[in-house]
Enzyme design. Structure first.
Site, PDB file in Angstrom:
ATOM      1  N   SER A   9      50.009 -23.553 -14.527  1.00  0.00           N
ATOM      2  CA  SER A   9      48.632 -24.117 -13.786  1.00  0.00           C
ATOM      3  C   SER A   9      47.536 -23.418 -14.538  1.00  0.00           C
ATOM      4  O   SER A   9      47.646 -22.690 -15.236  1.00  0.00           O
ATOM      5  CB  SER A   9      48.879 -23.550 -12.396  1.00  0.00           C
ATOM      6  OG  SER A   9      48.720 -21.911 -12.636  1.00  0.00           O
TER       7      SER A   9
ATOM      8  N   CYS B 106      53.651 -32.495 -16.203  1.00  0.00           N
ATOM      9  CA  CYS B 106      52.146 -32.238 -16.266  1.00  0.00           C
ATOM     10  C   CYS B 106      51.715 -33.514 -16.796  1.00  0.00           C
ATOM     11  O   CYS B 106      50.389 -33.865 -16.686  1.00  0.00           O
ATOM     12  CB  CYS B 106      51.861 -31.157 -17.157  1.00  0.00           C
ATOM     13  SG  CYS B 106      52.590 -31.189 -18.907  1.00  0.00           S
TER      14      CYS B 106
ATOM     15  N   GLU C 122      48.955 -24.653 -22.382  1.00  0.00           N
ATOM     16  CA  GLU C 122      49.421 -26.122 -22.091  1.00  0.00           C
ATOM     17  C   GLU C 122      49.200 -26.155 -20.390  1.00  0.00           C
ATOM     18  O   GLU C 122      50.287 -25.774 -19.857  1.00  0.00           O
ATOM     19  CB  GLU C 122      50.733 -26.277 -22.432  1.00  0.00           C
ATOM     20  CG  GLU C 122      51.754 -27.220 -21.835  1.00  0.00           C
ATOM     21  CD  GLU C 122      50.862 -28.814 -22.161  1.00  0.00           C
ATOM     22  OE1 GLU C 122      50.771 -29.260 -20.980  1.00  0.00           O
ATOM     23  OE2 GLU C 122      50.528 -29.094 -23.159  1.00  0.00           O
TER      24      GLU C 122
END
Ligand code: UN1
Length: 506
Positions: free
Chosen positions: A239, A294, A260
């Site tokens: 996150s 993601c 990332e």
């Protein structure tokens, strides 16, 4: 009873991978299958002192590994790739059992590991530096790339094995040992990968010990890794909140960060788009992995002239999608990872309702045991606001009409994350505008392909609150190395740069 089948199948997959049951039973961290909520293992946790010990061992491994020629280091990764090929089916089965991925996506995830191994093997003979023109006579200036030190890898549940490999395969050929802190939701797959890696190490013969270590546990284990001075590189996937914390801690000790983080990825469907293609692109990107990538498509901007053609088809595709046990090869949408994910989804849908959105789907379903299954949701928004501006790790697709492309691109860019984006168009001008300076501000900008499912050859990652890191292909390897500019004087005088004179006499 169904609940017990996930535990039995996990045992069978781990057995097939040559795992000793003592390694995944009797520990304090329980692993649960999202398929039915059943407990499928209990692994031993690493202590904070254990992290420190591991960092020391990694530093020792580094001193030896950096001296091994890079193509020879590539040989270890080649053997690992071979072992992965041999174990693909069992490891993929374990990914399905522990992360809830559908059969085809789990196999795809292991394939992504194999692909990055292939890439890294080639890379092991290509860690190129430049030779640079120097202003001084009888000098040579060059750039050399050197191993940088142990690399910590913090990964998330949604890509429980591939994310590690994008980092580890590169780090290992670059001369860096790796320390892996997997998600506490997916410890078994991590331990299985470690066992597969150890087989490769054995075949390799003379690798230093502890080239790869797994650290099992929660936040405090990740925090200990991030704090350790002996680990100069940390690659963290998760996150934005986690990344902000990790990034600041790494900055404080000047360590390299490969972040990332979250994505809030959009797609624009223009008047000239091939709607058949767009429909397929949307379906995979928004519903695939149950909305838990993601790179998942979360925001869809459809031109007002095609909205009423596309939306009914999309709703139909959503209504007909096979949801259920991810072990069934016909199923396309498996479970969410846990109850917590469902609460996030419920909250986002509630917020959208409060803003007058029209919601299709989004209900919870009973499928197996305690598994959290949901109908993917299409949420027709009136304006770009509320939950649409944040990433919710669930299959929610917010949809809006747009009028002109500049407005749609502005919306694409009007979120804090900057990971992935795409446009469906058959108009060259629109396509080029989207990928131009004035277009998408994301790390990934695709044309006639959805925002998810990137291949490993390109650099993977995003801008803004996505963290700016790049993993996998292109020149991402540079982040795992130390760059040295070397100027060598092979003459008999000492000319200074910039014409400076500093004559100390004879
Ligand atoms: C992630 O969800 O953390 O492009 C990574 C993709 C995959 C990687 C996703 N190759 O969807």
């Amino acid at each position: 009873m169904t609940a017990s089948t996930t535990a039995a199948e996990t045992r069978a997959a781990l057995d097939a991978l040559g795992f000793d049951p003592a390694a995944y039973t009797g520990g304090s961290l329980a692993a649960h299958s999202p398929i039915d909520g059943a407990k499928i293992g209990a692994v031993r946790e690493t202590s904070v002192a254990g992290v420190e010990e591991a960092a020391g061992k990694a530093a020792e491994a580094f001193r030896a590994w950096r001296l091994v020629p890079a193509p020879r280091r590539g040989e270890l990764v080649r053997l690992f790739g071979e072992e992965l090929r041999a174990s693909k089916a069992h490891l993929a089965a374990l990914v399905t059992l522990e992360a809830g991925k559908i059969v085809s996506e789990a196999a795809g995830e292991v394939q992504e590991m194999i692909d990055i191994c292939d890439f890294a093997i080639g890379l092991s003979r290509q860690l190129y530096g430049l030779t640079i023109a120097t202003e001084r006579p009888e000098h040579r200036m060059m750039e050399s790339w050197r191993a940088a030190g142990p690399c910590g890898i913090i990964s998330a549940f949604n890509f429980p094995v591939a994310v590690w490999s994008w980092n580890a395969a590169l780090a290992l050929v670059c001369g860096d040992p790796v320390l892996w802190k997997p998600s506490e939701k997916t410890p078994l797959t991590a331990l299985a990968v470690q066992a597969i890696f150890e087989r490769a190490v054995k075949r390799f013969g003379d690798a230093p010990d502890n080239l790869s270590q797994v650290l099992i546990g929660g936040r405090e284990i990740g925090a200990a890794l991030v704090a350790d001075e002996r680990v100069p590189i940390i690659s963290a996937t998760g996150s934005t909140a986690m990344g902000r914390d990790v990034g600041q801690k790494l900055a404080a000790r000047f360590a390299k960060a490969i972040l990332e983080l979250g994505g809030n990825n959009a797609m624009i469907v223009t008047p000239s788009a091939d709607l058949d293609l767009a429909l397929r692109g949307i379906a995979f990107a928004a519903m695939g992995t149950a909305g838990q990538r993601c790179t998942t498509l979360r925001r869809l901007f459809v031109h007002e002239s095609v909205y009423d053609q596309l939306l009914p088809r999309l709703k139909k595709a959503y209504a007909g999608v096979a949801i259920g046990d991810p072990r069934d090869a016909r199923v396309l949408v498996g479970p969410l990872i846990d109850e917590h994910a469902w609460h996030g989804m419920e909250r986002a849908l509630g917020d959208a309702t409060g803003l007058g959105a029209r919601i299709h789907g989004g209900q919870r379903r009973e499928v197996i045991g305690e598994g959290v299954y949901v109908d993917p949701a299409i949420v027709e928004m009136k304006s770009h606001e509320g939950p649409m501006l944040r990433e919710t790790f669930a299959p929610i697709l917010y949809v809006m009409r747009y009028r002109d492309l500049e407005e749609a691109v502005a919306l694409n860019n009007a979120v804090s994350a900057g990971l992935s984006s795409s446009i469906f168009t058959n108009d060259l001008r629109e396509a080029e505008y989207f990928v131009s300076e004035a277009g998408s501000d994301c790390g990934i900008a695709n044309v006639n392909i959805g925002p998810s499912g990137a291949e490993i050859g390109g650099a993977f990652g995003g801008e803004k609150e996505t963290g700016g890191g790049r993993e996998a292909g292109s020149d991402s390897w540079k982040a795992y190395m130390r760059r040295a500019t070397n100027t060598v004087n092979y003459g008999r005088t000492l000319p200074l740069a910039q014409g400076v004179s500093f004559d100390i006499g004879d």
